[in-house]
Structures are given as structure tokens and as C-alpha cells.
Design a protein around this motif. Structure first.
Motif, PDB file in Angstrom:
ATOM      1  N   TYR A 152     -14.073  -9.606   1.110  1.00  0.00           N
ATOM      2  CA  TYR A 152     -14.692  -9.082  -0.107  1.00  0.00           C
ATOM      3  C   TYR A 152     -15.997  -8.377   0.242  1.00  0.00           C
ATOM      4  CZ  TYR A 152     -17.234 -13.581   0.204  1.00  0.00           C
ATOM      5  OH  TYR A 152     -17.978 -14.658   0.625  1.00  0.00           O
ATOM      6  N   LYS A 153     -16.338  -7.355  -0.564  1.00  0.00           N
ATOM      7  CA  LYS A 153     -17.527  -6.566  -0.247  1.00  0.00           C
ATOM      8  C   LYS A 153     -17.989  -5.782  -1.466  1.00  0.00           C
ATOM      9  CE  LYS A 153     -15.188  -2.331   1.333  1.00  0.00           C
ATOM     10  NZ  LYS A 153     -15.882  -1.394   0.411  1.00  0.00           N
ATOM     11  N   ARG A 154     -19.265  -5.390  -1.409  1.00  0.00           N
ATOM     12  CA  ARG A 154     -19.789  -4.369  -2.306  1.00  0.00           C
ATOM     13  C   ARG A 154     -19.635  -3.013  -1.632  1.00  0.00           C
ATOM     14  NH1 ARG A 154     -25.228  -4.147  -3.886  1.00  0.00           N
ATOM     15  NH2 ARG A 154     -25.917  -5.195  -1.982  1.00  0.00           N
ATOM     16  N   ASP A 155     -19.676  -1.969  -2.416  1.00  0.00           N
ATOM     17  CA  ASP A 155     -19.499  -0.629  -1.870  1.00  0.00           C
ATOM     18  C   ASP A 155     -20.578  -0.320  -0.836  1.00  0.00           C
ATOM     19  OD1 ASP A 155     -18.307   1.960  -1.716  1.00  0.00           O
ATOM     20  OD2 ASP A 155     -19.970   2.743  -2.911  1.00  0.00           O
ATOM     21  N   GLY A 156     -20.145   0.086   0.358  1.00  0.00           N
ATOM     22  CA  GLY A 156     -21.066   0.473   1.412  1.00  0.00           C
ATOM     23  C   GLY A 156     -21.671  -0.673   2.191  1.00  0.00           C
ATOM     24  N   LYS A 157     -21.309  -1.914   1.848  1.00  0.00           N
ATOM     25  CA  LYS A 157     -21.887  -3.080   2.509  1.00  0.00           C
ATOM     26  C   LYS A 157     -20.851  -3.760   3.404  1.00  0.00           C
ATOM     27  CE  LYS A 157     -25.749  -2.392   0.412  1.00  0.00           C
ATOM     28  NZ  LYS A 157     -26.911  -1.852   1.164  1.00  0.00           N
ATOM     29  N   ALA A 158     -21.341  -4.672   4.235  1.00  0.00           N
ATOM     30  CA  ALA A 158     -20.470  -5.352   5.182  1.00  0.00           C
ATOM     31  C   ALA A 158     -19.438  -6.211   4.464  1.00  0.00           C
ATOM     32  CB  ALA A 158     -21.302  -6.218   6.126  1.00  0.00           C
TER      33      ALA A 158
ATOM     34  N   THR B 153      -9.981  -7.910  -0.893  1.00  0.00           N
ATOM     35  CA  THR B 153      -8.753  -7.509  -0.211  1.00  0.00           C
ATOM     36  C   THR B 153      -8.156  -8.731   0.467  1.00  0.00           C
ATOM     37  OG1 THR B 153      -9.676  -5.315   0.221  1.00  0.00           O
ATOM     38  CG2 THR B 153      -7.737  -5.954   1.484  1.00  0.00           C
ATOM     39  N   VAL B 154      -6.863  -8.950   0.259  1.00  0.00           N
ATOM     40  CA  VAL B 154      -6.189 -10.099   0.857  1.00  0.00           C
ATOM     41  C   VAL B 154      -5.306  -9.619   2.003  1.00  0.00           C
ATOM     42  CG1 VAL B 154      -4.732 -12.112   0.459  1.00  0.00           C
ATOM     43  CG2 VAL B 154      -6.167 -11.229  -1.395  1.00  0.00           C
ATOM     44  N   ASN B 155      -5.537 -10.175   3.186  1.00  0.00           N
ATOM     45  CA  ASN B 155      -4.670  -9.911   4.335  1.00  0.00           C
ATOM     46  C   ASN B 155      -3.632 -11.031   4.384  1.00  0.00           C
ATOM     47  OD1 ASN B 155      -3.489  -9.775   6.919  1.00  0.00           O
ATOM     48  ND2 ASN B 155      -5.313  -8.850   7.805  1.00  0.00           N
ATOM     49  N   PHE B 156      -2.397 -10.692   4.015  1.00  0.00           N
ATOM     50  CA  PHE B 156      -1.340 -11.699   3.942  1.00  0.00           C
ATOM     51  C   PHE B 156      -0.679 -11.953   5.291  1.00  0.00           C
ATOM     52  CE2 PHE B 156      -1.582 -10.200  -0.496  1.00  0.00           C
ATOM     53  CZ  PHE B 156      -1.749 -11.416  -1.134  1.00  0.00           C
ATOM     54  N   ARG B 157      -1.167 -11.269   6.335  1.00  0.00           N
ATOM     55  CA  ARG B 157      -0.760 -11.549   7.712  1.00  0.00           C
ATOM     56  C   ARG B 157       0.750 -11.427   7.917  1.00  0.00           C
ATOM     57  NH1 ARG B 157      -2.409 -16.963   9.177  1.00  0.00           N
ATOM     58  NH2 ARG B 157      -2.160 -16.244  11.317  1.00  0.00           N
ATOM     59  N   GLY B 158       1.281 -10.307   7.446  1.00  0.00           N
ATOM     60  CA  GLY B 158       2.679  -9.994   7.718  1.00  0.00           C
ATOM     61  C   GLY B 158       3.641 -10.332   6.607  1.00  0.00           C
ATOM     62  N   LEU B 159       3.216 -11.079   5.600  1.00  0.00           N
ATOM     63  CA  LEU B 159       4.109 -11.352   4.476  1.00  0.00           C
ATOM     64  C   LEU B 159       4.429 -10.032   3.764  1.00  0.00           C
ATOM     65  CD1 LEU B 159       2.542 -14.612   2.976  1.00  0.00           C
ATOM     66  CD2 LEU B 159       4.637 -14.409   4.327  1.00  0.00           C
TER      67      LEU B 159
ATOM     68  N   ASN C 180      -2.832  -5.091  -2.499  1.00  0.00           N
ATOM     69  CA  ASN C 180      -3.402  -6.368  -2.049  1.00  0.00           C
ATOM     70  C   ASN C 180      -4.875  -6.492  -2.417  1.00  0.00           C
ATOM     71  OD1 ASN C 180      -4.348  -4.409  -0.260  1.00  0.00           O
ATOM     72  ND2 ASN C 180      -4.398  -5.825   1.479  1.00  0.00           N
ATOM     73  N   THR C 181      -5.347  -5.694  -3.365  1.00  0.00           N
ATOM     74  CA  THR C 181      -6.759  -5.707  -3.738  1.00  0.00           C
ATOM     75  C   THR C 181      -6.962  -6.222  -5.160  1.00  0.00           C
ATOM     76  OG1 THR C 181      -6.700  -3.414  -4.528  1.00  0.00           O
ATOM     77  CG2 THR C 181      -7.243  -3.764  -2.208  1.00  0.00           C
ATOM     78  N   ILE C 182      -8.150  -6.778  -5.364  1.00  0.00           N
ATOM     79  CA  ILE C 182      -8.587  -7.251  -6.674  1.00  0.00           C
ATOM     80  C   ILE C 182      -9.969  -6.665  -6.922  1.00  0.00           C
ATOM     81  CG2 ILE C 182      -9.077  -9.265  -8.116  1.00  0.00           C
ATOM     82  CD1 ILE C 182      -7.484 -10.945  -6.070  1.00  0.00           C
ATOM     83  N   SER C 183     -10.191  -6.086  -8.070  1.00  0.00           N
ATOM     84  CA  SER C 183     -11.505  -5.550  -8.423  1.00  0.00           C
ATOM     85  C   SER C 183     -12.254  -6.571  -9.270  1.00  0.00           C
ATOM     86  CB  SER C 183     -11.358  -4.238  -9.203  1.00  0.00           C
ATOM     87  OG  SER C 183     -10.798  -3.237  -8.383  1.00  0.00           O
TER      88      SER C 183
ATOM     89  N   ASP D 242     -17.231 -17.355 -12.667  1.00  0.00           N
ATOM     90  CA  ASP D 242     -16.007 -17.937 -13.211  1.00  0.00           C
ATOM     91  C   ASP D 242     -14.898 -17.934 -12.164  1.00  0.00           C
ATOM     92  OD1 ASP D 242     -17.356 -18.167 -15.585  1.00  0.00           O
ATOM     93  OD2 ASP D 242     -16.511 -16.335 -16.458  1.00  0.00           O
ATOM     94  N   ASP D 243     -14.098 -19.000 -12.165  1.00  0.00           N
ATOM     95  CA  ASP D 243     -12.968 -19.083 -11.239  1.00  0.00           C
ATOM     96  C   ASP D 243     -11.924 -18.024 -11.591  1.00  0.00           C
ATOM     97  OD1 ASP D 243     -14.298 -21.193 -10.181  1.00  0.00           O
ATOM     98  OD2 ASP D 243     -12.968 -22.744 -10.987  1.00  0.00           O
ATOM     99  N   LEU D 244     -11.137 -17.655 -10.595  1.00  0.00           N
ATOM    100  CA  LEU D 244     -10.127 -16.613 -10.786  1.00  0.00           C
ATOM    101  C   LEU D 244      -8.850 -17.012 -10.066  1.00  0.00           C
ATOM    102  CD1 LEU D 244      -9.282 -13.700 -11.659  1.00  0.00           C
ATOM    103  CD2 LEU D 244     -10.203 -12.912  -9.464  1.00  0.00           C
TER     104      LEU D 244
END
Length: 540
Positions: free
Chosen positions: A459-465, A491-497, A503-506, A513-515
Motif C-alpha cells: 500500500y502507498k500514497r501517490d509518489g511515496k514508498a 495492491t495484493v500480490n496473490f503469488r501466482g493464484l 488486484n487493487t483497492i482504492s 475502519d476495518d475493510l
């Protein structure tokens, strides 16, 4: 009566046929196979794909630069090369198990790797380069003494036009074959003062790393010099200068420069017939009786080597003659710090995602992670030595988060061999933590669940690590140190699934809050193979 197992088996089969001859099974109550088949009619069963092995340790890294707001922005076109003992490492892999020796970080300026299964390597050298920045070698410690599941690695590069640096290139056509026909000089100056100069004499033969002549029509001599009085010298110094654990002293650079040479674009590494003169700016208060030595970096291997040529001290300068080209560090020898560095914190608590402690000055530069909830950080003597922090070193100490936002800083330089008390921490932003639960199901049968808990969430902010989370004890993912109200991309790396869709969530205007998010996958389909039943008999 029955003398062997074959006879017994034959009798059993014969008895079975004899019994079925007297009964009929025509009520279609066929058995259901264990794999969920349809009882033998050849139906299709959807099964979940194989779950990848759990990740227990990853390196979540980024290549960054400081911006005008004293925070970090990622560098999107950087290249990283991983080395061990001077050769390309075979022990670094991505999270799907593919070997990684070199990589381009791409627009996000970040990477995710781990150790190869079964590897016990505890460190590698990462040589990091990007256009417009000074290439630097970093020591990446994989020993993981703090037992983190995610090891944070940030490679800070310095722009070539940074204050405290000067770079220049002199081009010349004074060459016949591989031999110069006139003196060639490159002088890197800042504000009228020379930081580094190199003089290539007439009649010197230019060679490649293997000692073969380098011929051409145009010579390009480049010099990058550093101001010896600024922390920039420490920022660009390739790591590993003090890798000798047996010495009671450390090499502290007083002057540092990089000298390169090419002919028609082909690199020159050696000379024959004469030597190159290098003159560097040195501290004005350098003791006249100080014994100095020179070390040079092999840029292909990332290993520093001691040189034997003598150093001549002038007024505010040091100079030497060399028969090869690379980074050169002119060093004084100073006793190691045997006390280590302890920083005791007050004020706000260290947040869930941890912070980074750095100490920087012309004496040296170090980074060290601070764990969540820590009330102090103890940096052991061996770690100080690795980063060139001697018993005499002073530095500005600063603590910041992954984005570079400052949580605390000393008022100027303090002694960094010993203890720094009452270091006040203050959160510069309101932070929230979010628990992310991800689930999986088959797109071709939503009743079949797919285990996705061994994924890597970034997970990241725009332009950040980019930051990384692995599953916790409950199989969830903790997104920590989020700036409340800011936007993040997960971004979720499902490692070959075999994922279907994105695979992204905004996360817009993020809260604590939980998600929970479900993803769908293309699942294998297996044909049922139940029992065939019997054909019945004619009656008896």
C-alpha cells in the motif's frame, strides 16, 4: 487349504460375482466419489487452486530522494544489482520464488524480495543507480536480528547537482590509438573552489579492466568531488568501507571523489606507462601529522580495497597518483566506538509501523529501525562501525517515518558514541491503522473458497514508498501508519493464484475502519470419477 494370497484374492473375486448373480441394483443409488463427482456420470467439479507457501520474511524496499518538504519521493527509473562476495547473488528471489539478480523498480520506485528457501546468507550488497543521481552501494542486512516479518529497506540517492557536490567532464581529441598526445585535466569546482581534479598526462596508455588497450577518437574524463565539510560526503559514500570486523579502528573519510574515463563511450579502468594525478579538497583543520590512507571501490563487485600509494597533504588538499579509476576515499584512522549509541525517547509513542532513526554529518551516516512502542533505540558498536561512526563522531540525530516526515531532531550535532537522552517524539500527522481482510472465491463456482492469506499486501500514497504487510496471527493484514484523510492504493500480490479482474483497492480519504474485500479466481475443473455400480444378473 489356501496356500497363498493370490489364491485367496481369486476366491474373493469369484465369490463377489457369485453373489451379484442373485441380486439386482437398479435403483440408481450410485456412490458419490470423495472428490465431489456426480456418482460416475462424468460431471465437472470446481476445486480451489493450490495455496502458495506462507511467507515468513520479506524485504520491502524503495529507492528515494529527499524533496523540498524534507520528505521522501520515490525515484521511478532506478536499477538495483544484488551482489554477494563480489559476484551476482543467487540467494535473492521474488515472492514467487524467481531468482532476482538485477531489477528495475519501475514507476513505483519500490520492490519486494526475500531470501531463497534454505539460504542462510545474512547480507548482500545492493548497487543502486538512476539517471541524474550518484550511484551508491548499500549493505543490505538480512540477519533480521529484530525478527521482523517485513524488513524495510530504503535506498536514499543523492542528485548529482546536490549542494556539497561538484561534477565536470572534459572531452579531448588528444589521443592516438590508445595513447594520449597531450595533458587532459578535469576540475570539479563549486563556488570557485576545487573539490576534485584529475590530470591525465601525455603519453599514458588507456586500458580496460582486462588490461586491453582502449582506442578511439575522443577521450571523456569525468570527476565528481565532494565538499569535505558537509554531510553530503557521507550521503554519497558507498557503504562497506568498514567491513573489516577485526580492526580496532575505523576508516573515516576526509576526502571522497569518483573519477571515470571513457574513449568513444568505452570505459577505461587502467593505465600503462604512467599514472593519473588526483587532488581532492580536504578539511582545513587536518592535522599535519595525520597518517592518511586511500581506499578504492570496485564498482563491479561493490567491494572496497586498500591502496598502497602514498598521500601528499597540501593546504586544504590531499593528492595521490593512481593507475586505475573508480571511487577513491582518503581516510584517517580513528578508534571504534565501543559504547554503541543509545537514544532514549520521550513524547509521542512510536507508532505501529515503526520509525527510522538516522544520524548524519561529515563524520558519517547511519540508519536504524525503531520498533513500534519502543522507548529507546540501542545501536550496537558493530553497527556503528559498519556505518563509519567512530568514537569521536558527532552528528545530527533525526527520527522520521516511512514517508520521511520528521518526528524529532536534535538541535545540531551531538556525540553519537554514547547516550542521547530526552529525545522528544511528536507525530506530525494524525495516523490511523486499518485491518484489511481479504477473501477469495472461484469465479466459476462462488461456493468454493480460495485461500488467499499467504498473499503479500502492498500500500502507498501517490509518489511515496510502497509499504508491505504479511498476514497476522488471525490471517488479516494490518495497514499501519496511514495519514488520516489521505488517499492510498492497495495492491495484493496473490503469488501466482489465477486472479480474475483487478488486484487493487482504492482507499479514499482513509479512516481506521476495518475493510473486507473478496477477489475471484479462475479455478481448475476436475471431471468426476465415481463408481460404476454393477450390471445385475439374470436371477438364480
Amino acid at each position: 487349504m489356501f496356500t497363498n494370497k493370490k489364491s485367496l484374492l481369486a476366491l474373493s473375486v469369484a465369490s463377489a460375482f457369485a453373489l451379484t448373480g442373485c441380486f439386482s441394483d437398479d435403483d440408481n443409488n450410485k456412490p458419490v466419489p470423495d472428490d465431489g463427482g456426480d456418482g460416475g456420470d462424468g460431471g465437472v467439479v470446481v476445486v480451489a487452486p493450490e495455496t502458495p507457501a506462507a511467507l515468513t520474511f520479506v524485504v520491502s524496499g524503495s529507492v528515494v530522494q529527499s524533496n523540498d518538504d524534507d520528505e521522501f519521493d520515490v525515484i521511478g527509473d532506478a536499477t538495483i544489482k544484488f551482489l554477494e562476495s563480489g559476484v551476482l547473488s543467487t540467494n535473492i528471489v521474488d515472492v514467487e520464488g524467481n531468482q532476482v539478480q538485477t531489477l528495475d523498480v519501475g514507476d513505483e520506485g519500490s520492490f519486494l524480495v526475500t531470501r531463497k528457501s534454505g539460504s542462510s546468507t545474512d547480507s548482500v550488497t545492493a548497487i543502486v543507480s538512476a539517471p541524474g543521481f550518484v550511484t551508491k552501494a548499500f549493505s543490505l542486512d538480512l540477519s533480521n536480528e529484530d525478527d521482523n516479518d517485513v524488513l524495510v529497506a530504503q535506498f536514499l540517492l543523492t542528485p548529482t547537482d546536490e549542494e556539497g557536490l561538484a561534477s565536470t567532464t572534459t572531452t579531448s581529441s588528444d589521443i592516438t590509438g590508445s595513447t594520449t598526445t597531450a595533458e587532459i585535466v578535469a576540475d570539479a569546482s563549486a563556488e570557485g573552489s576545487s573539490l576534485a581534479s584529475a590530470t591525465l598526462p601525455t603519453g599514458i596508455t588507456l586500458q580496460d579492466a582486462d588490461g586491453q588497450p582502449v582506442t578511439g577518437a575522443e577521450v571523456a574524463l569525468n570527476v565528481l568531488g565532494t565538499d569535505p565539510s558537509t554531510e553530503t560526503k557521507s550521503l554519497v559514500l558507498p557503504e562497506g568501507l568498514n567491513s573489516d570486523d577485526s580492526s580496532a579502528n575505523i576508516a573515516v573519510p576526509v576526502s571522497l571523489a569518483n573519477v571515470t574515463l571513457s574513449v568513444d563511450g568505452t570505459s577505461v579502468k587502467k593505465f600503462a606507462g604512467d599514472t593519473l594525478n588526483v587532488t581532492l579538497a580536504a578539511p582545513a583543520d587536518l592535522d599535519a601529522g595525520e597518517v592518511l590512507s586511500v581506499s578504492s571501490l570496485d564498482e563491479e563487485t561493490g567491494i572496497w580495497m586498500p591502496e598502497t600509494f602514498p598521500v601528499t597533504k597540501g593546504t586544504g588538499t590531499v593528492s595521490f597518483e593512481t593507475d586505475h579509476l573508480t571511487w577513491f576515499s582518503v581516510n584517517k584512522s580513528v578508534p571504534v566506538c565501543t559504547d554503541g549509541l543509545t537514544v532514549n525517547f520521550t513524547g509521542d509513542a512510536v507508532p505501529a509501523g515503526g520509525l527510522t532513526l538516522a544520524a548524519y554529518s561529515a563524520d558519517g551516516f547511519l540508519w536504524s529501525r525503531v520498533g513500534a512502542g519502543s522507548t529507546s533505540r540501542v545501536v550496537p558498536p558493530g553497527f556503528l562501525k559498519r556505518y563509519g561512526i567512530s568514537s569521536e563522531a558527532t552528528a545530527t540525530v533525526v527520527v522520521f517515518d516511512r514517508d520521511g516526515a520528521i518526528w524529532g531532531e536534535t538541535d545540531g550535532e551531538v556525540a553519537v558514541c554514547g547516550t542521547v537522552n530526552d529525545f522528544a517524539l511528536a507525530a506530525p500527522y494524525t495516523l490511523v491503522n486499518k485491518t484489511l481482510t481479504i477473501t477469495g472465491s472461484c469465479a466459476n463456482d462462488s461456493d468454493v473458497a480460495v485461500d488467499v492469506t499467504n498473499s503479500a499486501v502492498r500500500y502507498k500514497r501517490d509518489g511515496k514508498a510502497v509499504r508491505t504487510a504479511l498476514k497476522d496471527a488471525d490471517g488479516n493484514f494490518q495497514l499501519t501508519n496511514l495519514r488520516e484523510g489521505e488517499d492510498y492504493e492497495v495492491t495484493v500480490n496473490f503469488r501466482g493464484l489465477p486472479l480474475e479482474g483487478s488486484n487493487t483497492i482504492s482507499l479514499d480519504a482513509v479512516t481506521g475502519d476495518d475493510l473486507t474485500q473478496n477477489f475471484e479466481f479462475t479455478c481448475p475443473e476436475v471431471t468426476g470419477s465415481g463408481g460404476t455400480g454393477s450390471t445385475g444378473g439374470t436371477g438364480g
